[in-house]
Design a protein around this motif. Structure first.
Motif, PDB file in Angstrom:
ATOM      1  N   CYS A   7       0.849  -1.179   0.000  1.00 37.31           N
ATOM      2  CA  CYS A   7       0.000   0.000   0.000  1.00 37.31           C
ATOM      3  C   CYS A   7       0.892   1.240   0.000  1.00 37.31           C
ATOM      4  N   SER A   8       0.635   2.135  -0.914  1.00 40.54           N
ATOM      5  CA  SER A   8       1.408   3.376  -0.966  1.00 40.54           C
ATOM      6  C   SER A   8       0.462   4.552  -0.942  1.00 40.54           C
ATOM      7  N   TRP A   9       0.949   5.658  -0.412  1.00 43.08           N
ATOM      8  CA  TRP A   9       0.099   6.841  -0.430  1.00 43.08           C
ATOM      9  C   TRP A   9       0.924   8.080  -0.739  1.00 43.08           C
ATOM     10  N   ILE A  10       0.246   9.081  -1.224  1.00 45.27           N
ATOM     11  CA  ILE A  10       0.930  10.279  -1.695  1.00 45.27           C
ATOM     12  C   ILE A  10       0.046  11.480  -1.375  1.00 45.27           C
ATOM     13  N   ASP A  11       0.655  12.543  -0.868  1.00 41.25           N
ATOM     14  CA  ASP A  11      -0.100  13.751  -0.527  1.00 41.25           C
ATOM     15  C   ASP A  11      -0.058  14.729  -1.690  1.00 41.25           C
ATOM     16  N   VAL A  12      -1.220  15.173  -2.116  1.00 36.12           N
ATOM     17  CA  VAL A  12      -1.306  16.212  -3.137  1.00 36.12           C
ATOM     18  C   VAL A  12      -2.183  17.321  -2.567  1.00 36.12           C
ATOM     19  N   LYS A  13      -1.601  18.498  -2.455  1.00 31.56           N
ATOM     20  CA  LYS A  13      -2.252  19.593  -1.733  1.00 31.56           C
ATOM     21  C   LYS A  13      -2.636  19.091  -0.350  1.00 31.56           C
ATOM     22  N   ASN A  14      -3.893  19.167   0.022  1.00 32.59           N
ATOM     23  CA  ASN A  14      -4.237  18.712   1.366  1.00 32.59           C
ATOM     24  C   ASN A  14      -4.915  17.352   1.365  1.00 32.59           C
ATOM     25  N   MET A  15      -4.750  16.632   0.267  1.00 32.64           N
ATOM     26  CA  MET A  15      -5.414  15.333   0.163  1.00 32.64           C
ATOM     27  C   MET A  15      -4.381  14.216   0.164  1.00 32.64           C
ATOM     28  N   THR A  16      -4.751  13.104   0.747  1.00 33.30           N
ATOM     29  CA  THR A  16      -3.910  11.920   0.705  1.00 33.30           C
ATOM     30  C   THR A  16      -4.568  10.903  -0.222  1.00 33.30           C
ATOM     31  N   PHE A  17      -3.830  10.452  -1.210  1.00 32.41           N
ATOM     32  CA  PHE A  17      -4.349   9.446  -2.143  1.00 32.41           C
ATOM     33  C   PHE A  17      -3.676   8.113  -1.859  1.00 32.41           C
ATOM     34  N   VAL A  18      -4.501   7.094  -1.670  1.00 34.30           N
ATOM     35  CA  VAL A  18      -3.997   5.785  -1.263  1.00 34.30           C
ATOM     36  C   VAL A  18      -4.125   4.803  -2.420  1.00 34.30           C
TER      37      VAL A  18
END
Length: 697
Positions: free
Chosen positions: A566-577
Motif C-alpha cells: 500500500c502506498s500513499w501520496i499527498d497532493v495539496k491537502n489530500m492523501t491518495f492511497v
DNA sequence: CGTGGTTGCC
C-alpha cells in the motif's frame, strides 16, 4: 510590589496594602513572593541601618536561596565575616548549592567549612550536603560523607539515614542503600518509601515490589500514596498487569485514588500493560486530572499506535485549558513522525519555539527524529546543529536519521564527532552505528565498534547488536562467518538474528543455508510472512519454481498472509492511497497510460523487469503484476498531478521492491524529478538516476 | 520518599 521605602527609626516598608515594620517580617514576605529586587533592597537597608545581625543575615541568605540567586548568596556570604563562622549560614549556602545546576560546589563549600573555617557540621548540614553527591560519578564523595557522619554519630538519625538511602540510590548503588537501610535502628514510612523509590529509579522493579511485601509483613506501617504511586510505576515497568490490578484494589480500599499521582501511575500502568480501555475508564472517572494524566493517556495511544486518538486527546486537553508541557509536545512529535506528516510536525515545531521548549532534551530529540522520519534530513540536521545542549539521545537520534536516509558514512562520522566531544554512547547508539557500518560495508570498523561496546563503554551487546553484526557479515557475502558468529553468541539467537542471516542468504542466493535458516525461523515465528516470501524468492531466483510453490502452500497451511502493498501520496491537502493492483482511482486509465509510456522509455535505456519480485502472480504475467505495485501507481499519479519540477513524495507500508527501486531511478532522471520514497524502514531519495541508499537496503 | 518523557536494527 514595593510601593515606597521609608526610613524611620527602624525600617518601615509599604508592600501593596500591608505595612511591615520589622526586618524579619519583611524577609518573610520577600521569601514568600520570591522577589529578588525586594530582597536586595532589604539587604542594603540592613547594611546601612547597621542591622546586620547573624539572624538577619541568615534570613537574608535564606531569601536569596528562595529567589534562586546564587550570586547574591555568595556575595552576601563573602562580604559578611559573621556568616563564615556560623553553621546555619554555611548550611543555608550548601543547601542552595546542592540544588543548583552545579551541585559539586556544595561539596567544595562543605569541605571549606570544615577545614578552613573549622565549623562543625550539624545534622541539617549533612542532609543539605548529601543530595549534592546523589549522582553516580559522585559515589565516592557520598561514601566519604557517610564515613564522616558515622564519626559524628548521626548514622542512627532516621532522617539522615533515609537521606543516605536516597543518595546511594541516586548513585545507582542499591547494595549500599540497602545496607544503610538494614542497619537503621528506626525506620519510618519515608525510609521504606525511599528504598522502594531507589529500586524503582534503578529499574529493579521486582526488588521494589519485594520491599513493599516486607513493609506489609514486617511492620505496622500503612503504605501511603507515595508507596502506591511508586510500586504501580514498578508494575508498569515490568508490564505486570496481574499485580497492578491487585494494587488498584488496595488503592481503592485505602481511598488513595483521589491523589493525582496515584491515579496517574494507575492510568500509566494500564497503558503500559496494553489494556488501554481500563486506562481510559480510569482517565474518565471524573476525578482530578493534571498535565501528567493527559500525557499518560496520550502516550498510551501512541503506544497502541492509535495516532489519531492521541491527537484528539491532545486537542481535548487544550480545550479543557490544560497547558501542554514538554512531554505533551514530545508525544505529538512522535505521532507526526509515525505518520510521517511533515505539515503537522512543522506546526508543533513552531509551537515548541513559541513556548520556549526547545531547550528540553526530549523535545529536541523527538524533533530531530520527526524531521528525519518525515523525510527532511536537512531540517533534522538544522535543528540538531542549532541546539545548545545535546545529550547522547539527541546525538543518537541524528545518527539514526543519517542512517535512515542512506548516509551511513555521515552517521559514522557523527558518531566519531560525538565521542570526540566526550559524550558517552549508550545501548541504542550502537544499534544505529553498527547498522550504518553494515550498510556501508565497513566490516572491520563494525567489529571495532562492536568490541568497544564491552571493552571501552561497559555495554553488554544485546540481540539487536548481534543481528547487526550478522547483517554486516551477511551483506558482504561472508555467510559462513555469519553462521559461526551466531554459534559463538553467548545469548540464544532470536528471530531477528536468524532473520538477518536469511536476508543475506536471499541477497547472495545461498539456497542451502537459506533453507536451513528459514526452517528455524518458521519454528520461531510461524506467523511472519516475510520469512516465507524471502525463501520463496530465493527458490524463484534459482529457477526452483516447485519449491517456491511449496513455500506458498506452507504459508496457506499456516494461515499466513502476505500483507498487501500500500502506498500513499499527498497532493495539496489530500492523501491518495493506492493498494497493489488498485483500479479504484478515477484516473486509473491515465495512470496506466503513464506507466506504459514510462516502461517503453526506460526499456530503451536498458531496463529489464526483475520478475523475481513478482510474487503471487501467474506464470507469464509477472511483468504485468510488477507494474501494478502500489508505489508505481502512486508515482504515476504523482507525475500526472504534481506541478513539473516539484518532488514526488511517496510513502509505503512495506519494504520497496527491487524492480520499483530501479524504475524510480530511471523516472527521476527522465522526468528530472526528485522522488522520495519512505518505505517501512528507510528513505530512498532518487535524483538523476540514482538513489541515496546506493542500492543497499 | 512520589506520577509521565527523548534515541533503534530489519
Amino acid at each position: 510590589m514595593v510601593v515606597g521605602l521609608k526610613m524611620v527609626d527602624s525600617i518601615v516598608v509599604k508592600v501593596g496594602s500591608k505595612i511591615f515594620s520589622s526586618v524579619s517580617n519583611l524577609l518573610k514576605h520577600a521569601a514568600k513572593s520570591k522577589n529578588l529586587r525586594h530582597a536586595t533592597q532589604i539587604h542594603s537597608q540592613i547594611v546601612t541601618s547597621n542591622e546586620a545581625s547573624l539572624g538577619n543575615i541568615n534570613s537574608l541568605l535564606w531569601v536569596y536561596a528562595k529567589c534562586g540567586s546564587i550570586d547574591s548568596t555568595l556575595l552576601l556570604f563573602a562580604t559578611t565575616p559573621l556568616a563564615s563562622s556560623n553553621v546555619v549560614s554555611w548550611t543555608t549556602l550548601i543547601s542552595q548549592l546542592s540544588h543548583s545546576d552545579n551541585p559539586s560546589r556544595a561539596l567544595t563549600c562543605f569541605n571549606r567549612m570544615r577545614r578552613t573555617a573549622a565549623v562543625c557540621p550539624n545534622h541539617f548540614t549533612f542532609s543539605a550536603v548529601l543530595p549534592a553527591c546523589a549522582h553516580p560519578p559522585l559515589l565516592s564523595h557520598a561514601q566519604q560523607i557517610h564515613a564522616l557522619l558515622l564519626k559524628h554519630g548521626f548514622h542512627s538519625d532516621t532522617f539522615i539515614a533515609t537521606t543516605l538511602v536516597d543518595t546511594y540510590a541516586n548513585c545507582a548503588s542499591m547494595a549500599l542503600a540497602q545496607n544503610v537501610f538494614d542497619q537503621m535502628p528506626h525506620r519510618n514510612l519515608v525510609s521504606w518509601n525511599s528504598l522502594i523509590v531507589g529500586f524503582l529509579k534503578n529499574k529493579l522493579y521486582f526488588r521494589a515490589i519485594g520491599v513493599l511485601r516486607a513493609l506489609l509483613q514486617k511492620t505496622e506501617l500503612f503504605p501511603d500514596q507515595v508507596t502506591f504511586s511508586s510500586v504501580l510505576s514498578a508494575c508498569a515497568g515490568m508490564v505486570e498487569l496481574g499485580f497492578g490490578k491487585q494494587l488498584h484494589g488496595s488503592v481503592v480500599k485505602r481511598a488513595l485514588v483521589g491523589f493525582v499521582y496515584v491515579k496517574n501511575s494507575l492510568v500509566d500502568m494500564y497503558c503500559k500493560c496494553g489494556v488501554f480501555q481500563d486506562a481510559a475508564k480510569l482517565f474518565c472517572d471524573g476525578g482530578d486530572r493534571d498535565v501528567v494524566t493527559w500525557n499518560v493517556i496520550i502516550m498510551g495511544c501512541v503506544h497502541g499506535l492509535n495516532f489519531e486518538q492521541a491527537c484528539n486527546f491532545f486537542m481535548d486537553m487544550i480545550r479543557e485549558g490544560v497547558e501542554p508541557d514538554e512531554t505533551s509536545y514530545s508525544s505529538l512529535l512522535q505521532v507526526s513522525a509515525s505518520l510521517a506528516v511533515l505539515a503537522q510536525g512543522t506546526l508543533i515545531h513552531g509551537r515548541v519555539l513559541k513556548t520556549g521548549r526547545l531547550e528540553n532534551p526530549c523535545v529536541l530529540s523527538s524533533l530531530v527524529t520527526m524531521y528525519g522520519k518525515c523525510g527532511s534530513l536537512s531540517d533534522a540536521y538544522r535543528v540538531f546543529g542549532e541546539a545548545k545542549d545535546r545529550n547522547v539521545v539527541c546525538w543518537t537520534a541524528m545518527i539514526a536519521v543519517f542512517h535512515q536516509h542512506g548516509c551511513g558514512n555521515e552517521a559514522i562520522e557523527l558518531f566519531e564527532e560525538m565521542l570526540r566531544e566526550g559524550v558517552v554512547p549508550e545501548y541504542i547508539t550502537f544499534v544505529s552505528v553498527l547498522s550504518a557500518c553494515s550498510h556501508t560495508g565497513k566490516v572491520d570498523d563494525g567489529f571495532r565498534y562492536f568490541n568497544s561496546m564491552a571493552n571501552v563503554h561497559c555495554i553488554e551487546p544485546g540481540l539487536e547488536h548481534y543481528s547487526c553484526m550478522v547483517d554486516l557479515l551477511g551483506r558482504v557475502g561472508r555467510l559462513e562467518e555469519a553462521w559461526r558468529f551466531i554459534e559463538s553468541m553467548p545469548v540464544k539467537p532470536d528471530s531477528s538474528v536468524w532473520g538477518a542471516l536469511l536476508g543475506a542468504c536471499g541477497k547472495h542466493g545461498n539456497v542451502e543455508m537459506g533453507e536451513e535458516v528459514a526452517e528455524r525461523l518458521f519454528k520461531l515465528e510461524p506467523d511472519n510472512p516475510g520469512n516465507y516470501v524471502l525463501l520463496s524468492n530465493i527458490y524463484t531466483r534459482h529457477g526452483m519454481l516447485e519449491e517456491a510453490d511449496e513455500v506458498r502452500r506452507l504459508m496457506g497451511i499456516n494461515g499466513v498472509r502476505k500483507e498487501i502493498g500500500c502506498s500513499w501520496i499527498d497532493v495539496k491537502n489530500m492523501t491518495f492511497v493506492f493498494n497493489a493492483d488498485d483500479r479504484s482511482h478515477s484516473r486509473t486509465q491515465e495512470i496506466h497510460e503513464m506507466l506504459q509510456k514510462l516502461k517503453e522509455l526506460i526499456k530503451t535505456r536498458g531496463y529489464v523487469s526483475e520478475i523475481q519480485f513478482a510474487t503471487n502472480s501467474v506464470e507469464g504475467s509477472e511483468e504485468q503484476s510488477l507494474w501494478c505495485h502500489s508505489e508505481k501507481l502512486a508515482l504515476a499519479f504523482g507525475l500526472l498531478v504534481l506541478p513539473p519540477g516539484s518532488p514526488v513524495r511517496i510513502k509505503k507500508n512495506l519494504r520497496t521492491c527491487g524492480d520499483c527501486h530501479t524504475v524510480m531511478k530511471f523516472a527521476s532522471e527522465i522526468f528530472q524529478r526528485e522522488i522520495i520514497v519512505r518505505d517501512i524502514n528507510r528513505f530512498h531519495r532518487f535524483t538523476n538516476g540514482s538513489c541515496s541508499c546506493r542500492d543497499y537496503w
